[in-house]
Scaffold this motif. Structure first.
Motif, PDB file in Angstrom:
ATOM      1  N   ALA A 292       1.204  -9.458  -4.763  1.00 35.31           N
ATOM      2  CA  ALA A 292       0.259  -8.257  -5.001  1.00 35.31           C
ATOM      3  C   ALA A 292       1.171  -6.879  -4.541  1.00 35.31           C
ATOM      4  N   ALA A 293       1.986  -6.966  -3.498  1.00 36.17           N
ATOM      5  CA  ALA A 293       2.720  -5.934  -2.853  1.00 36.17           C
ATOM      6  C   ALA A 293       3.938  -5.503  -4.064  1.00 36.17           C
ATOM      7  N   ILE A 294       4.504  -6.582  -4.521  1.00 39.37           N
ATOM      8  CA  ILE A 294       5.659  -6.394  -5.569  1.00 39.37           C
ATOM      9  C   ILE A 294       5.116  -5.504  -6.726  1.00 39.37           C
ATOM     10  N   GLY A 295       3.814  -6.035  -7.124  1.00 37.50           N
ATOM     11  CA  GLY A 295       3.017  -5.349  -8.205  1.00 37.50           C
ATOM     12  C   GLY A 295       2.682  -3.780  -7.840  1.00 37.50           C
ATOM     13  N   GLU A 296       2.385  -3.698  -6.397  1.00 38.97           N
ATOM     14  CA  GLU A 296       1.897  -2.250  -6.101  1.00 38.97           C
ATOM     15  C   GLU A 296       3.270  -1.296  -5.990  1.00 38.97           C
ATOM     16  N   ILE A 297       4.504  -2.044  -5.737  1.00 38.57           N
ATOM     17  CA  ILE A 297       5.619  -1.170  -5.620  1.00 38.57           C
ATOM     18  C   ILE A 297       6.149  -1.017  -6.970  1.00 38.57           C
ATOM     19  N   LYS A 298       5.945  -1.818  -7.938  1.00 42.93           N
ATOM     20  CA  LYS A 298       6.123  -1.623  -9.338  1.00 42.93           C
ATOM     21  C   LYS A 298       7.522  -2.027  -9.478  1.00 42.93           C
ATOM     22  N   ALA A 299       8.045  -3.148  -8.743  1.00 39.06           N
ATOM     23  CA  ALA A 299       9.324  -3.742  -8.862  1.00 39.06           C
ATOM     24  C   ALA A 299       9.697  -4.588  -9.843  1.00 39.06           C
ATOM     25  N   VAL A 300       9.835  -3.883 -11.107  1.00 40.38           N
ATOM     26  CA  VAL A 300       9.790  -4.654 -12.269  1.00 40.38           C
ATOM     27  C   VAL A 300      11.057  -5.384 -12.483  1.00 40.38           C
ATOM     28  N   ASP A 301      12.370  -5.514 -11.837  1.00 40.08           N
ATOM     29  CA  ASP A 301      13.206  -6.350 -11.758  1.00 40.08           C
ATOM     30  C   ASP A 301      13.213  -7.555 -10.895  1.00 40.08           C
ATOM     31  N   ALA A 302      11.602  -7.528 -10.263  1.00 40.26           N
ATOM     32  CA  ALA A 302      11.434  -8.699  -9.454  1.00 40.26           C
ATOM     33  C   ALA A 302      10.452  -9.720 -10.166  1.00 40.26           C
ATOM     34  N   ILE A 303      10.266  -9.295 -11.558  1.00 43.86           N
ATOM     35  CA  ILE A 303       9.250 -10.010 -12.280  1.00 43.86           C
ATOM     36  C   ILE A 303       9.472 -11.536 -12.331  1.00 43.86           C
ATOM     37  N   ASP A 304      10.600 -11.950 -12.582  1.00 38.78           N
ATOM     38  CA  ASP A 304      10.861 -13.425 -12.561  1.00 38.78           C
ATOM     39  C   ASP A 304      10.731 -14.235 -11.427  1.00 38.78           C
ATOM     40  N   HIS A 305      10.725 -13.441 -10.492  1.00 42.40           N
ATOM     41  CA  HIS A 305      10.557 -13.972  -9.003  1.00 42.40           C
ATOM     42  C   HIS A 305       9.062 -14.379  -8.791  1.00 42.40           C
ATOM     43  N   ILE A 306       8.158 -13.504  -9.346  1.00 41.96           N
ATOM     44  CA  ILE A 306       6.742 -13.907  -9.190  1.00 41.96           C
ATOM     45  C   ILE A 306       6.101 -14.694 -10.240  1.00 41.96           C
TER      46      ILE A 306
ATOM     47  N   GLY B 134      -0.443  -6.663 -14.192  1.00 43.19           N
ATOM     48  CA  GLY B 134      -1.013  -5.561 -14.799  1.00 43.19           C
ATOM     49  C   GLY B 134      -0.075  -4.053 -14.469  1.00 43.19           C
ATOM     50  N   ASN B 135       0.878  -4.079 -13.631  1.00 42.91           N
ATOM     51  CA  ASN B 135       1.444  -2.870 -13.416  1.00 42.91           C
ATOM     52  C   ASN B 135       2.876  -3.060 -14.038  1.00 42.91           C
ATOM     53  N   PHE B 136       3.148  -3.973 -14.921  1.00 38.75           N
ATOM     54  CA  PHE B 136       4.389  -4.198 -15.746  1.00 38.75           C
ATOM     55  C   PHE B 136       4.148  -4.226 -17.149  1.00 38.75           C
ATOM     56  N   ASN B 137       4.225  -3.232 -17.696  1.00 40.34           N
ATOM     57  CA  ASN B 137       4.134  -3.354 -19.220  1.00 40.34           C
ATOM     58  C   ASN B 137       5.485  -3.730 -20.144  1.00 40.34           C
ATOM     59  N   ILE B 138       5.773  -4.793 -19.878  1.00 38.47           N
ATOM     60  CA  ILE B 138       6.999  -5.462 -20.633  1.00 38.47           C
ATOM     61  C   ILE B 138       6.466  -6.936 -21.402  1.00 38.47           C
ATOM     62  N   GLU B 139       7.431  -7.231 -22.242  1.00 40.05           N
ATOM     63  CA  GLU B 139       6.862  -8.328 -22.868  1.00 40.05           C
ATOM     64  C   GLU B 139       6.669  -9.552 -22.041  1.00 40.05           C
TER      65      GLU B 139
ATOM     66  N   ASN C 130       0.761  -1.172   0.053  1.00 36.57           N
ATOM     67  CA  ASN C 130      -0.042   0.022  -0.077  1.00 36.57           C
ATOM     68  C   ASN C 130       0.950   1.324   0.041  1.00 36.57           C
ATOM     69  N   LEU C 131       1.874   1.310   0.527  1.00 32.14           N
ATOM     70  CA  LEU C 131       3.013   2.351   0.658  1.00 32.14           C
ATOM     71  C   LEU C 131       3.469   2.608  -0.625  1.00 32.14           C
ATOM     72  N   GLY C 132       3.636   1.673  -1.331  1.00 30.68           N
ATOM     73  CA  GLY C 132       4.319   1.933  -2.730  1.00 30.68           C
ATOM     74  C   GLY C 132       5.716   2.166  -2.762  1.00 30.68           C
ATOM     75  N   ASP C 133       6.371   1.681  -1.715  1.00 31.13           N
ATOM     76  CA  ASP C 133       7.712   2.101  -1.485  1.00 31.13           C
ATOM     77  C   ASP C 133       8.583   0.898  -1.985  1.00 31.13           C
ATOM     78  N   ILE C 134       9.541   1.290  -2.874  1.00 28.82           N
ATOM     79  CA  ILE C 134      10.721   0.363  -3.610  1.00 28.82           C
ATOM     80  C   ILE C 134      11.298  -0.329  -2.867  1.00 28.82           C
ATOM     81  N   ARG C 135      11.739   0.430  -1.371  1.00 27.29           N
ATOM     82  CA  ARG C 135      12.747  -0.383  -0.677  1.00 27.29           C
ATOM     83  C   ARG C 135      12.137  -1.622   0.052  1.00 27.29           C
ATOM     84  N   ALA C 136      10.882  -1.969  -0.115  1.00 32.44           N
ATOM     85  CA  ALA C 136      10.204  -3.187   0.344  1.00 32.44           C
ATOM     86  C   ALA C 136      10.507  -4.568  -0.484  1.00 32.44           C
ATOM     87  N   LYS C 137      11.264  -4.233  -1.520  1.00 35.53           N
ATOM     88  CA  LYS C 137      11.540  -5.333  -2.524  1.00 35.53           C
ATOM     89  C   LYS C 137      12.110  -6.468  -2.019  1.00 35.53           C
ATOM     90  N   ASN C 138      13.311  -6.310  -1.433  1.00 38.79           N
ATOM     91  CA  ASN C 138      13.912  -7.705  -0.631  1.00 38.79           C
ATOM     92  C   ASN C 138      13.102  -8.296   0.301  1.00 38.79           C
TER      93      ASN C 138
END
Length: 223
Positions: free
Chosen positions: A152-166, A186-191, A125-133
Motif C-alpha cells: 500500500a505504501a509503495i503505491g502511495e509514494i508512487k515508486a513506479v520503479d518498484a512495481i516488479d517487486h510488488i 491504481g497509482n501506476f498508469n503503465i502497461e 501517508n507521508l508520500g516520501d519517495i525516500r521510504a522506497k528501500n
C-alpha cells in the motif's frame, strides 16, 4: 466551544472512572485543536492503556505545533509497544515531512512488528519517495501484514520503479495482500500495472475484483 463545556471536559478527564475519561476524549471531536491539545496532554500518562492510546491517536487528529515533538518522543521512548505503534500511526496523520527520520528509525530499530507495521503505513501517508528501500525490505518480512502495509505504501509514494517487486504478490494466498496490490496499482498508469489489474479483476475474492476494477477505472479516467 464555550468555556463551560471545556471546563466540564477537563473535569471529566480527571474522573477516577476510566470510562468517563474515554468519553471526555471522544467529546473533543467538536473542540478546536488549540483548545483540545492541552486537555489531551492531561491523560497522555494515564494508568489505563486504552485511555493513553486514544489520547495519542487524538494528537494525530488535533494538530498543533506541540503534537509532533510529543509523538516523536512517545515513538522513540515509550516502554509500551502499543503506544509506540499508536504514536507512529498518529505521525502519519500529521503528514509532517520531518516524521520521515523517526519513522524510518522505528522501522529499522524497533523489535516489535506492530510498531514497524505502523511505521510503514505512516511512511506511505507521508508520500516520501525516500521510504522506497525501507518498504522493499518490508516486502521480505515474515509477517503477511507487513506485506500489506508495504505494498500500500509503495503505491502511495508512487515508486513506479518498484512495481516488479510488488507484482510478485499477485498470487499471494492472502486475499488482503492481493486487495492491497490492486489498490496500489491504481497509482501506476503503465502497461504492467494495467495488465496485472486485468488479471486481478478475475480474482476469486470479490473484494479483490472490486479493488482491481476501481483502479482500472481510475487509470482510464486519469489517462
Amino acid at each position: 466551544m464555550i468555556n463551560a463545556d471545556l471546563q466540564q471536559i477537563s473535569l471529566q478527564l480527571e474522573s477516577e472512572n476510566s470510562r468517563d475519561r474515554l468519553l471526555a476524549l471522544a467529546s473533543l471531536r467538536e473542540v478546536s485543536a488549540e483548545e483540545a491539545v492541552p486537555l489531551i496532554k492531561k491523560v497522555l500518562d494515564d494508568e489505563i492503556l486504552q485511555v493513553r492510546s486514544m489520547a495519542v491517536f487524538a494528537l494525530g487528529v488535533k494538530q498543533t505545533d506541540e503534537c509532533y515533538p510529543i509523538l516523536v518522543k512517545l515513538l522513540e521512548s515509550d516502554p509500551d509497544y502499543g503506544i509506540r505503534a499508536d504514536a507512529a500511526g498518529a505521525l502519519g496523520y500529521l503528514e509532517d515531512p520531518r516524521a520521515y527520520e523517526p519513522l524510518a528509525r522505528a522501522f529499522y530499530e524497533d523489535t516489535q512488528w506492530l510498531v514497524r507495521f505502523s511505521a510503514a503505513v505512516s511512511l506511505g501517508n507521508l508520500g516520501d519517495i525516500r521510504a522506497k528501500n525501507l518498504l522493499l525490505q518490508a516486502l521480505d518480512s515474515k509477517e503477511t501484514v507487513m506485506h500489506q502495509a508495504a505494498i500500500a505504501a509503495i503505491g502511495e509514494i508512487k515508486a513506479v520503479d518498484a512495481i516488479d517487486h510488488i507484482l510478485r504478490f499477485a498470487n499471494s494466498e492472502d486475499w488482503l495482500v492481493r486487495q492491497r496490490l490492486a489498490q496500489a496499482l491504481g497509482n501506476f498508469n503503465i502497461e504492467k500495472s494495467v495488465a496485472a489489474l486485468k488479471f486481478l479483476s478475475k480474482d476469486s475474492q470479490p473484494q479483490v475484483r472490486e479493488a482491481a476494477l476501481f483502479s482500472l477505472n481510475l487509470l482510464q479516467t486519469n489517462s
